[in-house]
Design a protein around this motif. Structure first.
Motif, PDB file in Angstrom:
ATOM      1  N   PHE A 197      74.888  -6.363  -7.464  1.00 48.55           N
ATOM      2  CA  PHE A 197      74.408  -7.222  -8.545  1.00 48.55           C
ATOM      3  C   PHE A 197      75.108  -6.951  -9.876  1.00 48.55           C
ATOM      4  CE2 PHE A 197      70.744  -7.974  -5.746  1.00 48.55           C
ATOM      5  CZ  PHE A 197      70.482  -9.319  -6.013  1.00 48.55           C
ATOM      6  N   LEU A 198      75.995  -5.988  -9.917  1.00 49.14           N
ATOM      7  CA  LEU A 198      76.640  -5.606 -11.181  1.00 49.14           C
ATOM      8  C   LEU A 198      77.318  -6.775 -11.902  1.00 49.14           C
ATOM      9  CD1 LEU A 198      77.507  -3.379 -13.178  1.00 49.14           C
ATOM     10  CD2 LEU A 198      79.508  -2.974 -11.708  1.00 49.14           C
ATOM     11  N   PRO A 199      78.000  -7.707 -11.210  1.00 52.38           N
ATOM     12  CA  PRO A 199      78.669  -8.793 -11.954  1.00 52.38           C
ATOM     13  C   PRO A 199      77.736  -9.616 -12.830  1.00 52.38           C
ATOM     14  CG  PRO A 199      79.509  -8.699  -9.716  1.00 52.38           C
ATOM     15  CD  PRO A 199      78.340  -7.748  -9.779  1.00 52.38           C
ATOM     16  N   PHE A 200      76.505  -9.821 -12.394  1.00 50.97           N
ATOM     17  CA  PHE A 200      75.576 -10.607 -13.206  1.00 50.97           C
ATOM     18  C   PHE A 200      75.211  -9.863 -14.489  1.00 50.97           C
ATOM     19  CE2 PHE A 200      74.529 -11.653  -8.694  1.00 50.97           C
ATOM     20  CZ  PHE A 200      75.126 -12.901  -8.676  1.00 50.97           C
ATOM     21  N   PHE A 201      75.065  -8.551 -14.383  1.00 47.30           N
ATOM     22  CA  PHE A 201      74.751  -7.739 -15.554  1.00 47.30           C
ATOM     23  C   PHE A 201      75.910  -7.775 -16.544  1.00 47.30           C
ATOM     24  CE2 PHE A 201      74.397  -3.790 -17.975  1.00 47.30           C
ATOM     25  CZ  PHE A 201      73.056  -3.787 -18.317  1.00 47.30           C
ATOM     26  N   VAL A 202      77.128  -7.615 -16.037  1.00 47.74           N
ATOM     27  CA  VAL A 202      78.296  -7.611 -16.924  1.00 47.74           C
ATOM     28  C   VAL A 202      78.501  -8.992 -17.539  1.00 47.74           C
ATOM     29  CG1 VAL A 202      80.785  -7.208 -17.050  1.00 47.74           C
ATOM     30  CG2 VAL A 202      79.358  -5.734 -15.622  1.00 47.74           C
ATOM     31  N   LEU A 203      78.215 -10.048 -16.778  1.00 46.84           N
ATOM     32  CA  LEU A 203      78.293 -11.399 -17.337  1.00 46.84           C
ATOM     33  C   LEU A 203      77.332 -11.538 -18.514  1.00 46.84           C
ATOM     34  CD1 LEU A 203      79.508 -14.243 -17.068  1.00 46.84           C
ATOM     35  CD2 LEU A 203      77.615 -14.811 -15.527  1.00 46.84           C
ATOM     36  N   GLY A 204      76.144 -10.962 -18.401  1.00 52.06           N
ATOM     37  CA  GLY A 204      75.208 -10.963 -19.519  1.00 52.06           C
ATOM     38  C   GLY A 204      75.719 -10.164 -20.696  1.00 52.06           C
ATOM     39  N   LEU A 205      76.352  -9.014 -20.410  1.00 54.04           N
ATOM     40  CA  LEU A 205      76.927  -8.207 -21.484  1.00 54.04           C
ATOM     41  C   LEU A 205      77.989  -8.973 -22.259  1.00 54.04           C
ATOM     42  CD1 LEU A 205      77.504  -4.694 -19.828  1.00 54.04           C
ATOM     43  CD2 LEU A 205      75.688  -5.337 -21.411  1.00 54.04           C
ATOM     44  N   LYS A 206      78.778  -9.767 -21.544  1.00 50.44           N
ATOM     45  CA  LYS A 206      79.894 -10.480 -22.154  1.00 50.44           C
ATOM     46  C   LYS A 206      79.461 -11.762 -22.870  1.00 50.44           C
ATOM     47  CE  LYS A 206      83.469  -7.977 -20.763  1.00 50.44           C
ATOM     48  NZ  LYS A 206      84.478  -7.408 -21.699  1.00 50.44           N
ATOM     49  N   THR A 207      78.255 -12.215 -22.606  1.00 53.37           N
ATOM     50  CA  THR A 207      77.781 -13.458 -23.202  1.00 53.37           C
ATOM     51  C   THR A 207      77.340 -13.228 -24.641  1.00 53.37           C
ATOM     52  OG1 THR A 207      77.044 -14.275 -21.042  1.00 53.37           O
ATOM     53  CG2 THR A 207      76.133 -15.351 -22.987  1.00 53.37           C
TER      54      THR A 207
ATOM     55  N   LEU B 299      74.130   2.721 -18.395  1.00 52.50           N
ATOM     56  CA  LEU B 299      75.040   3.837 -18.626  1.00 52.50           C
ATOM     57  C   LEU B 299      76.502   3.387 -18.662  1.00 52.50           C
ATOM     58  CD1 LEU B 299      73.458   6.740 -16.539  1.00 52.50           C
ATOM     59  CD2 LEU B 299      73.595   6.551 -19.029  1.00 52.50           C
ATOM     60  N   VAL B 300      76.824   2.311 -17.949  1.00 45.97           N
ATOM     61  CA  VAL B 300      78.209   1.827 -17.963  1.00 45.97           C
ATOM     62  C   VAL B 300      78.414   0.712 -18.991  1.00 45.97           C
ATOM     63  CG1 VAL B 300      78.583   2.464 -15.555  1.00 45.97           C
ATOM     64  CG2 VAL B 300      77.809   0.146 -16.101  1.00 45.97           C
ATOM     65  N   THR B 301      77.351   0.339 -19.700  1.00 41.00           N
ATOM     66  CA  THR B 301      77.462  -0.742 -20.687  1.00 41.00           C
ATOM     67  C   THR B 301      78.519  -0.476 -21.750  1.00 41.00           C
ATOM     68  OG1 THR B 301      75.229  -1.612 -20.376  1.00 41.00           O
ATOM     69  CG2 THR B 301      76.211  -1.919 -22.548  1.00 41.00           C
ATOM     70  N   PRO B 302      78.541   0.704 -22.395  1.00 40.67           N
ATOM     71  CA  PRO B 302      79.570   0.924 -23.424  1.00 40.67           C
ATOM     72  C   PRO B 302      80.989   0.911 -22.872  1.00 40.67           C
ATOM     73  CG  PRO B 302      77.765   2.495 -23.661  1.00 40.67           C
ATOM     74  CD  PRO B 302      77.588   1.827 -22.332  1.00 40.67           C
ATOM     75  N   LEU B 303      81.142   1.087 -21.558  1.00 35.66           N
ATOM     76  CA  LEU B 303      82.469   1.070 -20.949  1.00 35.66           C
ATOM     77  C   LEU B 303      82.898  -0.337 -20.561  1.00 35.66           C
ATOM     78  CD1 LEU B 303      82.079   4.172 -18.572  1.00 35.66           C
ATOM     79  CD2 LEU B 303      83.022   4.110 -20.900  1.00 35.66           C
ATOM     80  N   LEU B 304      81.975  -1.131 -20.017  1.00 34.63           N
ATOM     81  CA  LEU B 304      82.324  -2.442 -19.482  1.00 34.63           C
ATOM     82  C   LEU B 304      82.236  -3.564 -20.505  1.00 34.63           C
ATOM     83  CD1 LEU B 304      80.675  -2.325 -15.933  1.00 34.63           C
ATOM     84  CD2 LEU B 304      83.077  -2.040 -16.546  1.00 34.63           C
ATOM     85  N   ARG B 305      81.377  -3.430 -21.501  1.00 32.82           N
ATOM     86  CA  ARG B 305      81.244  -4.538 -22.458  1.00 32.82           C
ATOM     87  C   ARG B 305      82.538  -4.806 -23.210  1.00 32.82           C
ATOM     88  NH1 ARG B 305      77.668  -5.450 -27.923  1.00 32.82           N
ATOM     89  NH2 ARG B 305      78.050  -7.700 -28.012  1.00 32.82           N
ATOM     90  N   PRO B 306      83.253  -3.788 -23.722  1.00 25.46           N
ATOM     91  CA  PRO B 306      84.501  -4.088 -24.442  1.00 25.46           C
ATOM     92  C   PRO B 306      85.708  -4.263 -23.523  1.00 25.46           C
ATOM     93  CG  PRO B 306      84.058  -1.738 -24.567  1.00 25.46           C
ATOM     94  CD  PRO B 306      82.889  -2.369 -23.835  1.00 25.46           C
ATOM     95  N   LEU B 307      85.533  -4.045 -22.230  1.00 23.41           N
ATOM     96  CA  LEU B 307      86.667  -4.079 -21.302  1.00 23.41           C
ATOM     97  C   LEU B 307      87.122  -5.511 -21.062  1.00 23.41           C
ATOM     98  CD1 LEU B 307      88.508  -2.479 -19.347  1.00 23.41           C
ATOM     99  CD2 LEU B 307      86.744  -2.841 -17.585  1.00 23.41           C
ATOM    100  N   TRP B 308      88.404  -5.775 -21.306  1.00 22.69           N
ATOM    101  CA  TRP B 308      88.943  -7.106 -21.038  1.00 22.69           C
ATOM    102  C   TRP B 308      88.914  -7.347 -19.536  1.00 22.69           C
ATOM    103  CZ3 TRP B 308      92.762  -9.478 -18.264  1.00 22.69           C
ATOM    104  CH2 TRP B 308      93.060 -10.801 -18.636  1.00 22.69           C
TER     105      TRP B 308
ATOM    106  N   SER C  26      68.973  -9.188 -18.246  1.00 22.34           N
ATOM    107  CA  SER C  26      68.947  -7.752 -18.519  1.00 22.34           C
ATOM    108  C   SER C  26      70.243  -7.315 -19.188  1.00 22.34           C
ATOM    109  CB  SER C  26      68.746  -6.972 -17.213  1.00 22.34           C
ATOM    110  OG  SER C  26      67.480  -7.223 -16.654  1.00 22.34           O
ATOM    111  N   GLY C  27      71.369  -7.844 -18.709  1.00 25.21           N
ATOM    112  CA  GLY C  27      72.641  -7.505 -19.318  1.00 25.21           C
ATOM    113  C   GLY C  27      72.740  -8.023 -20.741  1.00 25.21           C
ATOM    114  N   TYR C  28      72.317  -9.259 -20.944  1.00 23.36           N
ATOM    115  CA  TYR C  28      72.387  -9.842 -22.290  1.00 23.36           C
ATOM    116  C   TYR C  28      71.542  -9.032 -23.278  1.00 23.36           C
ATOM    117  CZ  TYR C  28      71.979 -13.213 -26.082  1.00 23.36           C
ATOM    118  OH  TYR C  28      72.003 -13.812 -27.319  1.00 23.36           O
ATOM    119  N   LEU C  29      70.366  -8.607 -22.850  1.00 20.06           N
ATOM    120  CA  LEU C  29      69.472  -7.843 -23.723  1.00 20.06           C
ATOM    121  C   LEU C  29      69.883  -6.378 -23.851  1.00 20.06           C
ATOM    122  CD1 LEU C  29      66.103  -9.384 -22.506  1.00 20.06           C
ATOM    123  CD2 LEU C  29      67.267  -9.839 -24.671  1.00 20.06           C
ATOM    124  N   SER C  30      70.879  -5.957 -23.077  1.00 20.53           N
ATOM    125  CA  SER C  30      71.360  -4.569 -23.137  1.00 20.53           C
ATOM    126  C   SER C  30      72.666  -4.454 -23.900  1.00 20.53           C
ATOM    127  CB  SER C  30      71.559  -4.020 -21.715  1.00 20.53           C
ATOM    128  OG  SER C  30      70.351  -4.000 -20.985  1.00 20.53           O
TER     129      SER C  30
END
Length: 359
Positions: free
Chosen positions: A162-172, A121-130, A55-59
Protein backbone atom coordinates in the motif's frame (compact mmCIF):
# COMPACT_ATOMS: atom_id res chain seq x y z
CA UNK A 1 -18.35 23.50 17.32
CA UNK A 2 -15.73 22.42 14.80
CA UNK A 3 -12.31 23.95 15.00
CA UNK A 4 -11.90 26.70 12.39
CA UNK A 5 -8.58 25.09 11.39
CA UNK A 6 -10.27 21.82 10.35
CA UNK A 7 -11.49 21.22 6.83
CA UNK A 8 -14.99 19.67 6.89
CA UNK A 9 -14.31 18.20 3.43
CA UNK A 10 -11.44 16.09 4.74
CA UNK A 11 -13.29 15.25 7.95
CA UNK A 12 -16.29 14.04 5.93
CA UNK A 13 -13.94 11.98 3.77
CA UNK A 14 -12.24 10.41 6.79
CA UNK A 15 -15.48 9.62 8.61
CA UNK A 16 -17.01 8.14 5.48
CA UNK A 17 -13.97 5.93 4.92
CA UNK A 18 -13.78 4.65 8.49
CA UNK A 19 -17.50 3.83 8.26
CA UNK A 20 -16.71 1.79 5.14
CA UNK A 21 -13.97 0.02 7.11
CA UNK A 22 -16.55 -1.18 9.63
CA UNK A 23 -19.05 -2.10 6.91
CA UNK A 24 -16.33 -3.87 4.94
CA UNK A 25 -15.33 -6.06 7.87
CA UNK A 26 -18.97 -7.09 8.28
CA UNK A 27 -19.31 -7.75 4.54
CA UNK A 28 -16.37 -10.12 4.93
CA UNK A 29 -18.65 -12.36 7.01
CA UNK A 30 -21.03 -12.82 4.05
CA UNK A 31 -20.71 -15.50 1.33
CA UNK A 32 -18.14 -14.40 -1.25
CA UNK A 33 -20.32 -15.59 -4.14
CA UNK A 34 -23.38 -13.60 -3.07
CA UNK A 35 -24.38 -9.93 -3.44
CA UNK A 36 -22.44 -9.06 -0.30
CA UNK A 37 -19.32 -10.46 -1.91
CA UNK A 38 -19.69 -8.23 -4.97
CA UNK A 39 -20.19 -5.15 -2.80
CA UNK A 40 -17.16 -6.18 -0.75
CA UNK A 41 -14.99 -6.42 -3.87
CA UNK A 42 -16.15 -3.00 -5.06
CA UNK A 43 -15.49 -1.33 -1.71
CA UNK A 44 -12.07 -2.92 -1.24
CA UNK A 45 -10.89 -1.93 -4.71
CA UNK A 46 -10.65 1.69 -3.56
CA UNK A 47 -11.59 2.46 0.03
CA UNK A 48 -8.32 1.34 1.65
CA UNK A 49 -6.25 3.11 -1.01
CA UNK A 50 -8.29 6.24 -0.29
CA UNK A 51 -7.62 5.86 3.41
CA UNK A 52 -3.90 5.44 2.87
CA UNK A 53 -3.84 8.39 0.47
CA UNK A 54 -5.45 10.65 3.08
CA UNK A 55 -3.07 9.34 5.74
CA UNK A 56 -0.17 10.34 3.51
CA UNK A 57 -1.61 13.77 2.78
CA UNK A 58 -2.14 14.43 6.50
CA UNK A 59 1.40 13.21 7.27
CA UNK A 60 3.18 15.67 4.96
CA UNK A 61 4.46 17.69 7.90
CA UNK A 62 6.05 14.74 9.72
CA UNK A 63 9.71 15.28 10.51
CA UNK A 64 12.38 13.68 12.62
CA UNK A 65 12.01 15.49 15.92
CA UNK A 66 11.80 14.14 19.46
CA UNK A 67 8.18 15.31 19.76
CA UNK A 68 7.01 13.68 16.54
CA UNK A 69 8.91 10.44 17.15
CA UNK A 70 7.48 10.20 20.66
CA UNK A 71 4.01 10.72 19.23
CA UNK A 72 4.52 7.66 17.02
CA UNK A 73 5.02 5.70 20.22
CA UNK A 74 2.09 7.15 22.18
CA UNK A 75 -0.52 7.42 19.40
CA UNK A 76 0.32 4.31 17.33
CA UNK A 77 2.63 1.78 19.01
CA UNK A 78 1.08 1.92 22.47
CA UNK A 79 -2.49 1.53 21.13
CA UNK A 80 -1.26 -1.35 18.96
CA UNK A 81 0.18 -3.21 21.94
CA UNK A 82 -2.89 -2.53 24.09
CA UNK A 83 -5.57 -3.37 21.54
CA UNK A 84 -3.76 -6.34 20.05
CA UNK A 85 -3.71 -7.86 23.54
CA UNK A 86 -7.28 -6.81 24.33
CA UNK A 87 -8.68 -8.24 21.10
CA UNK A 88 -6.74 -11.46 21.64
CA UNK A 89 -8.20 -11.76 25.15
CA UNK A 90 -11.68 -11.15 23.74
CA UNK A 91 -11.28 -13.80 21.05
CA UNK A 92 -9.95 -16.40 23.48
CA UNK A 93 -12.26 -15.78 26.44
CA UNK A 94 -15.45 -14.75 24.64
CA UNK A 95 -15.13 -16.53 21.33
CA UNK A 96 -13.23 -19.60 22.51
CA UNK A 97 -10.63 -19.20 19.76
CA UNK A 98 -6.98 -20.25 19.87
CA UNK A 99 -4.30 -17.80 18.79
CA UNK A 100 -0.63 -17.86 17.90
CA UNK A 101 2.06 -15.26 17.19
CA UNK A 102 0.38 -12.57 19.25
CA UNK A 103 1.71 -9.10 18.40
CA UNK A 104 3.73 -10.53 15.49
CA UNK A 105 0.73 -11.40 13.30
CA UNK A 106 -1.62 -8.40 13.68
CA UNK A 107 -5.39 -8.75 13.95
CA UNK A 108 -7.44 -7.69 10.95
CA UNK A 109 -7.84 -4.02 11.94
CA UNK A 110 -4.52 -3.42 13.67
CA UNK A 111 -1.96 -3.85 10.89
CA UNK A 112 -2.67 -0.26 9.90
CA UNK A 113 -1.13 1.16 13.06
CA UNK A 114 2.18 -0.55 12.32
CA UNK A 115 1.94 0.55 8.70
CA UNK A 116 1.47 4.16 9.78
CA UNK A 117 4.62 3.95 11.91
CA UNK A 118 6.65 2.58 9.00
CA UNK A 119 5.21 5.03 6.46
CA UNK A 120 5.72 8.07 8.65
CA UNK A 121 9.30 7.06 9.37
CA UNK A 122 10.09 7.16 5.65
CA UNK A 123 8.11 10.37 5.05
CA UNK A 124 11.09 12.77 5.34
CA UNK A 125 12.96 10.57 2.84
CA UNK A 126 10.25 10.00 0.23
CA UNK A 127 8.38 13.31 0.24
CA UNK A 128 11.25 15.37 -1.27
CA UNK A 129 12.42 12.50 -3.50
CA UNK A 130 11.92 13.17 -7.20
CA UNK A 131 9.89 10.31 -8.66
CA UNK A 132 8.96 9.12 -5.18
CA UNK A 133 5.65 7.65 -6.34
CA UNK A 134 7.39 5.51 -8.97
CA UNK A 135 9.92 4.39 -6.36
CA UNK A 136 7.03 3.41 -4.09
CA UNK A 137 5.37 1.48 -6.93
CA UNK A 138 8.62 -0.39 -7.45
CA UNK A 139 8.78 -1.20 -3.73
CA UNK A 140 5.17 -2.40 -3.82
CA UNK A 141 5.82 -4.70 -6.77
CA UNK A 142 9.07 -5.98 -5.23
CA UNK A 143 7.27 -6.60 -1.93
CA UNK A 144 5.19 -9.24 -3.66
CA UNK A 145 8.29 -11.39 -4.01
CA UNK A 146 8.65 -11.77 -0.25
CA UNK A 147 8.26 -15.42 0.67
CA UNK A 148 8.25 -17.59 3.76
CA UNK A 149 6.20 -17.92 6.93
CA UNK A 150 7.89 -14.84 8.36
CA UNK A 151 6.10 -12.60 5.85
CA UNK A 152 2.98 -12.58 8.00
CA UNK A 153 4.97 -10.97 10.80
CA UNK A 154 3.80 -7.37 11.21
CA UNK A 155 2.00 -7.77 7.86
CA UNK A 156 5.12 -6.58 6.00
CA UNK A 157 3.89 -7.43 2.44
CA UNK A 158 0.74 -5.38 2.92
CA UNK A 159 2.67 -2.44 4.40
CA UNK A 160 4.91 -2.40 1.33
CA UNK A 161 2.01 -3.06 -1.04
CA UNK A 162 0.00 0.00 0.00
CA UNK A 163 3.02 2.32 0.14
CA UNK A 164 2.35 4.01 -3.26
CA UNK A 165 -0.96 5.43 -2.04
CA UNK A 166 0.72 6.92 1.02
CA UNK A 167 3.50 8.49 -1.06
CA UNK A 168 0.92 9.82 -3.53
CA UNK A 169 -0.71 11.59 -0.58
CA UNK A 170 2.65 12.94 0.54
CA UNK A 171 3.27 14.38 -2.92
CA UNK A 172 -0.17 15.96 -3.23
CA UNK A 173 -0.24 19.67 -2.46
CA UNK A 174 -3.25 21.55 -1.08
CA UNK A 175 -3.44 23.39 -4.40
CA UNK A 176 -3.63 20.12 -6.34
CA UNK A 177 -6.24 18.76 -3.96
CA UNK A 178 -8.29 21.89 -4.43
CA UNK A 179 -8.87 20.97 -8.08
CA UNK A 180 -10.89 17.95 -6.97
CA UNK A 181 -13.58 20.22 -5.53
CA UNK A 182 -14.96 21.27 -8.91
CA UNK A 183 -18.09 20.08 -10.74
CA UNK A 184 -16.17 18.56 -13.64
CA UNK A 185 -13.98 16.42 -11.32
CA UNK A 186 -17.19 15.22 -9.65
CA UNK A 187 -18.46 13.98 -13.04
CA UNK A 188 -15.15 12.20 -13.54
CA UNK A 189 -15.56 10.69 -10.07
CA UNK A 190 -18.97 9.26 -10.97
CA UNK A 191 -17.54 7.80 -14.19
CA UNK A 192 -14.60 6.32 -12.28
CA UNK A 193 -16.85 4.57 -9.78
CA UNK A 194 -18.95 3.22 -12.66
CA UNK A 195 -15.81 1.64 -14.14
CA UNK A 196 -14.78 0.27 -10.74
CA UNK A 197 -18.27 -1.18 -10.38
CA UNK A 198 -17.84 -3.02 -13.68
CA UNK A 199 -14.46 -4.32 -12.56
CA UNK A 200 -15.97 -5.53 -9.29
CA UNK A 201 -18.84 -7.27 -11.09
CA UNK A 202 -16.32 -9.40 -13.00
CA UNK A 203 -13.74 -9.52 -10.25
CA UNK A 204 -13.15 -13.29 -10.30
CA UNK A 205 -12.45 -13.19 -14.04
CA UNK A 206 -9.33 -11.04 -13.66
CA UNK A 207 -8.33 -11.10 -9.99
CA UNK A 208 -8.99 -12.67 -6.58
CA UNK A 209 -9.38 -11.56 -2.97
CA UNK A 210 -5.69 -12.00 -1.96
CA UNK A 211 -4.76 -9.26 -4.43
CA UNK A 212 -6.87 -6.82 -2.43
CA UNK A 213 -4.65 -7.51 0.59
CA UNK A 214 -1.38 -7.38 -1.39
CA UNK A 215 -0.43 -10.93 -0.52
CA UNK A 216 2.96 -12.31 -1.68
CA UNK A 217 2.93 -13.73 -5.20
CA UNK A 218 3.94 -17.14 -3.86
CA UNK A 219 0.55 -17.42 -2.14
CA UNK A 220 -1.37 -16.74 -5.35
CA UNK A 221 -2.42 -19.20 -8.03
CA UNK A 222 -1.25 -17.06 -10.96
CA UNK A 223 2.11 -16.96 -12.78
CA UNK A 224 4.43 -14.27 -11.48
CA UNK A 225 4.03 -12.09 -14.58
CA UNK A 226 0.24 -12.19 -14.24
CA UNK A 227 0.49 -11.42 -10.52
CA UNK A 228 2.70 -8.37 -11.16
CA UNK A 229 0.36 -7.02 -13.85
CA UNK A 230 -2.66 -7.58 -11.64
CA UNK A 231 -0.98 -5.74 -8.78
CA UNK A 232 -0.25 -2.81 -11.07
CA UNK A 233 -3.91 -2.77 -12.11
CA UNK A 234 -4.89 -2.82 -8.44
CA UNK A 235 -2.65 0.17 -7.79
CA UNK A 236 -4.17 2.07 -10.70
CA UNK A 237 -7.74 1.25 -9.68
CA UNK A 238 -7.03 2.17 -6.06
CA UNK A 239 -5.50 5.54 -6.94
CA UNK A 240 -8.37 6.38 -9.29
CA UNK A 241 -10.94 5.38 -6.67
CA UNK A 242 -9.21 7.40 -3.94
CA UNK A 243 -9.34 10.57 -6.02
CA UNK A 244 -12.89 9.83 -7.18
CA UNK A 245 -14.02 9.54 -3.56
CA UNK A 246 -12.70 13.01 -2.76
CA UNK A 247 -14.52 14.52 -5.74
CA UNK A 248 -17.87 13.28 -4.39
CA UNK A 249 -17.48 13.96 -0.67
CA UNK A 250 -19.56 16.78 0.78
CA UNK A 251 -17.74 20.01 1.60
CA UNK A 252 -20.37 21.09 4.14
CA UNK A 253 -19.58 20.90 7.84
CA UNK A 254 -21.99 19.49 10.38
CA UNK A 255 -22.50 16.62 12.80
CA UNK A 256 -20.94 14.09 10.42
CA UNK A 257 -17.78 16.11 9.76
CA UNK A 258 -17.37 16.70 13.50
CA UNK A 259 -17.08 12.93 13.86
CA UNK A 260 -14.09 13.00 11.51
CA UNK A 261 -11.78 13.52 14.46
CA UNK A 262 -12.86 10.19 15.98
CA UNK A 263 -11.60 7.88 13.23
CA UNK A 264 -8.97 6.25 15.45
CA UNK A 265 -11.57 5.47 18.13
CA UNK A 266 -13.87 3.85 15.56
CA UNK A 267 -10.99 1.97 14.03
CA UNK A 268 -9.67 0.48 17.25
CA UNK A 269 -12.96 -0.49 18.89
CA UNK A 270 -15.03 -1.77 15.96
CA UNK A 271 -13.14 -5.07 15.85
CA UNK A 272 -14.83 -6.16 19.08
CA UNK A 273 -18.26 -5.52 17.56
CA UNK A 274 -17.35 -7.48 14.41
CA UNK A 275 -16.11 -10.48 16.37
CA UNK A 276 -19.13 -10.40 18.72
CA UNK A 277 -21.51 -10.42 15.76
CA UNK A 278 -19.62 -13.41 14.40
CA UNK A 279 -19.92 -15.23 17.75
CA UNK A 280 -23.65 -14.52 17.82
CA UNK A 281 -24.08 -16.51 14.62
CA UNK A 282 -24.36 -13.77 12.01
CA UNK A 283 -22.39 -15.83 9.47
CA UNK A 284 -24.76 -18.79 9.63
CA UNK A 285 -27.82 -16.55 9.69
CA UNK A 286 -26.72 -14.63 6.59
CA UNK A 287 -25.76 -17.76 4.67
CA UNK A 288 -29.35 -18.43 3.61
CA UNK A 289 -30.40 -14.77 3.49
CA UNK A 290 -27.94 -13.13 1.08
CA UNK A 291 -29.79 -9.87 0.49
CA UNK A 292 -31.02 -9.52 4.05
CA UNK A 293 -27.51 -10.28 5.26
CA UNK A 294 -26.12 -7.54 3.02
CA UNK A 295 -28.68 -5.08 4.36
CA UNK A 296 -27.92 -6.08 7.94
CA UNK A 297 -24.16 -5.75 7.46
CA UNK A 298 -24.50 -2.25 6.04
CA UNK A 299 -26.98 -1.02 8.65
CA UNK A 300 -25.10 -2.51 11.59
CA UNK A 301 -21.75 -1.30 10.27
CA UNK A 302 -22.96 2.27 9.84
CA UNK A 303 -24.62 2.15 13.25
CA UNK A 304 -21.46 0.90 15.00
CA UNK A 305 -19.32 3.57 13.35
CA UNK A 306 -21.70 6.40 14.25
CA UNK A 307 -22.11 5.13 17.81
CA UNK A 308 -18.37 4.93 18.44
CA UNK A 309 -17.83 8.41 16.95
CA UNK A 310 -20.71 10.02 18.86
CA UNK A 311 -19.26 12.76 21.12
CA UNK A 312 -20.34 11.25 24.50
CA UNK A 313 -18.94 7.83 23.56
CA UNK A 314 -15.86 9.25 21.91
CA UNK A 315 -14.91 11.31 24.96
CA UNK A 316 -14.86 8.20 27.13
CA UNK A 317 -13.10 5.92 24.68
CA UNK A 318 -10.39 8.44 23.82
CA UNK A 319 -9.07 8.02 27.34
CA UNK A 320 -8.32 4.40 26.49
CA UNK A 321 -7.05 5.06 22.96
CA UNK A 322 -4.55 7.73 24.01
CA UNK A 323 -4.10 8.02 27.79
CA UNK A 324 -1.03 10.21 27.22
CA UNK A 325 -3.22 12.81 25.55
CA UNK A 326 -5.37 13.10 28.68
CA UNK A 327 -2.32 14.28 30.61
CA UNK A 328 -1.40 16.66 27.77
CA UNK A 329 -4.88 18.16 27.76
CA UNK A 330 -4.73 18.81 31.49
CA UNK A 331 -1.32 20.40 31.12
CA UNK A 332 -2.48 22.60 28.25
CA UNK A 333 -5.53 23.65 30.25
CA UNK A 334 -3.32 24.63 33.19
CA UNK A 335 -1.06 26.60 30.84
CA UNK A 336 -4.10 28.26 29.20
CA UNK A 337 -5.31 29.47 32.57
CA UNK A 338 -2.02 31.27 33.04
CA UNK A 339 -2.50 33.01 29.68
CA UNK A 340 -0.03 30.99 27.58
CA UNK A 341 -1.35 28.57 24.92
CA UNK A 342 0.97 26.13 23.15
CA UNK A 343 -0.78 26.13 19.78
CA UNK A 344 1.98 24.27 17.92
CA UNK A 345 1.87 21.38 20.38
CA UNK A 346 -1.88 21.10 19.84
CA UNK A 347 -1.47 21.10 16.06
CA UNK A 348 1.27 18.47 16.21
CA UNK A 349 -0.87 16.24 18.39
CA UNK A 350 -3.86 16.53 16.06
CA UNK A 351 -1.70 15.69 13.04
CA UNK A 352 -0.26 12.64 14.75
CA UNK A 353 -3.72 11.29 15.48
CA UNK A 354 -5.04 11.70 11.95
CA UNK A 355 -5.18 7.98 11.16
CA UNK A 356 -8.04 7.18 8.84
CA UNK A 357 -7.84 3.24 9.33
CA UNK A 358 -8.51 -0.25 7.56
CA UNK A 359 -8.37 -3.85 7.06
Amino acid sequence: MSSPSRDPWLDNAKMGLVTLVVVGHLLALLPADGPGGRVYDFVYLWHMPAFVFLSGYLSRGFRYSPTRLWQLVTTLLVPYLLFEGALAWFRVNVGGERLWDLWLDPHFPLWYLLAMVAWRLVTPLLRPLWGGVLVAVGISVAGGFLAGDWTRWLDAPRVLGFLPFFVLGLKTTPEALEWLRGRFPALLGVATFAVLGLLASSFEAWSSRPYLYYRPYALLDDPTSTAVLTRLLMLLAGAAGALAWLTLVSRIGGWFSRMGGATLVVYLFHGFAVKELEYLGFVAWAQDRPWLGLFGAVVIGVGVALLLAAPPVRRVLERVVDPFDVAHRRMREAVRLTGVVHEQETADRAAARSVPAGR
